[in-house]
Design a protein around this motif. Structure first.
Motif, short mmCIF file in Angstrom:
data_model
loop_
_atom_site.label_atom_id
_atom_site.label_comp_id
_atom_site.label_asym_id
_atom_site.label_seq_id
_atom_site.Cartn_x
_atom_site.Cartn_y
_atom_site.Cartn_z
N ALA A 197 0.90 -1.30 0.19
CA ALA A 197 0.64 -0.73 0.03
C ALA A 197 1.00 1.41 0.06
O ALA A 197 2.01 1.40 1.29
CB ALA A 197 -0.98 0.13 1.02
N VAL A 206 -1.51 -1.03 4.95
CA VAL A 206 -2.05 0.49 4.75
C VAL A 206 -1.41 1.03 6.26
O VAL A 206 -0.99 2.20 6.50
CB VAL A 206 -3.71 0.55 4.34
CG1 VAL A 206 -4.28 2.35 5.04
CG2 VAL A 206 -4.49 0.20 3.18
N LEU A 237 -2.79 0.46 -4.28
CA LEU A 237 -2.51 -0.76 -4.04
C LEU A 237 -2.32 -1.83 -4.43
O LEU A 237 -2.89 -1.74 -5.73
CB LEU A 237 -4.40 -1.00 -3.02
CG LEU A 237 -4.08 -1.96 -2.58
CD1 LEU A 237 -3.85 -2.06 -0.79
CD2 LEU A 237 -5.76 -2.42 -1.50
N ILE A 274 -4.75 -6.75 3.26
CA ILE A 274 -4.85 -5.22 3.09
C ILE A 274 -4.66 -4.36 4.24
O ILE A 274 -4.03 -3.16 4.28
CB ILE A 274 -5.33 -4.80 2.06
CG1 ILE A 274 -5.48 -5.82 0.55
CG2 ILE A 274 -6.07 -3.65 1.87
CD1 ILE A 274 -6.95 -6.54 -0.51
#
Length: 114
Positions: free
Chosen positions: A48, A82, A59, A78
Motif C-alpha cells: 500500500a 495500509v 494498492l 490489506i
C-alpha cells in the motif's frame, strides 16, 4: 530620553528569523504531506502506498493470494499493509521535523511544530 530602544533592531532580527523559520516549516510540512511511502504485508504480497497525510494512493495485491476461501486473510493483509505505510509516513514526518529542528539549532528531542 528613549534609553533601551537600541534593542529594537534585535527584536526586528528575531521577528525576521521567526518569519523565515515559519516559511521553512510550512515548506517542510507540505513536502512531507506530499511524500509517498509504501508499506507491505504478507512478505510483500500486499503493498500500500500512502501520502504523508495518510491518504491511500495505491494498492498492489499479488494475484497468487486470490483464493475465495482466503478472503479474510487477504482483507487482513490489506489492512496491515495500509497501517504499515501510514506508520512509515508518520516516521518520515518525524524524521523531517527533527532534521529541521537540528538545522535551527534547537535541542535534540524538541518537537516541531511547537
Amino acid at each position: 530620553m528613549f534609553k533601551g530602544l537600541g534593542g529594537m533592531g534585535d527584536i526586528g532580527k528575531m521577528m525576521s528569523a521567526a518569519k523565515e523559520m515559519q516559511g521553512k516549516m510550512e515548506a517542510l510540512q507540505e513536502e512531507a504531506a506530499n511524500a509517498e511511502v509504501t508499506g507491505e504485508a504478507g512478505g510483500g504480497l500486499v503493498k500500500a502506498t500512502v501520502t504523508g497525510k495518510g491518504d491511500l494512493k495505491a494498492l498492489n495485491v499479488d494475484p497468487s493470494i486470490f483464493v475465495a476461501s482466503e478472503k479474510e486473510v487477504v482483507e487482513d493483509l490489506i489492512v496491515a499493509a495500509v497501517a504499515d505505510a501510514q506508520a512509515k509516513g508518520r516516521d518520515e514526518q518525524q524524521r523531517q521535523m527533527a532534521k529541521m529542528a537540528e538545522g535551527l539549532g534547537l535541542p535534540p528531542g524538541m518537537k516541531l511544530p511547537f
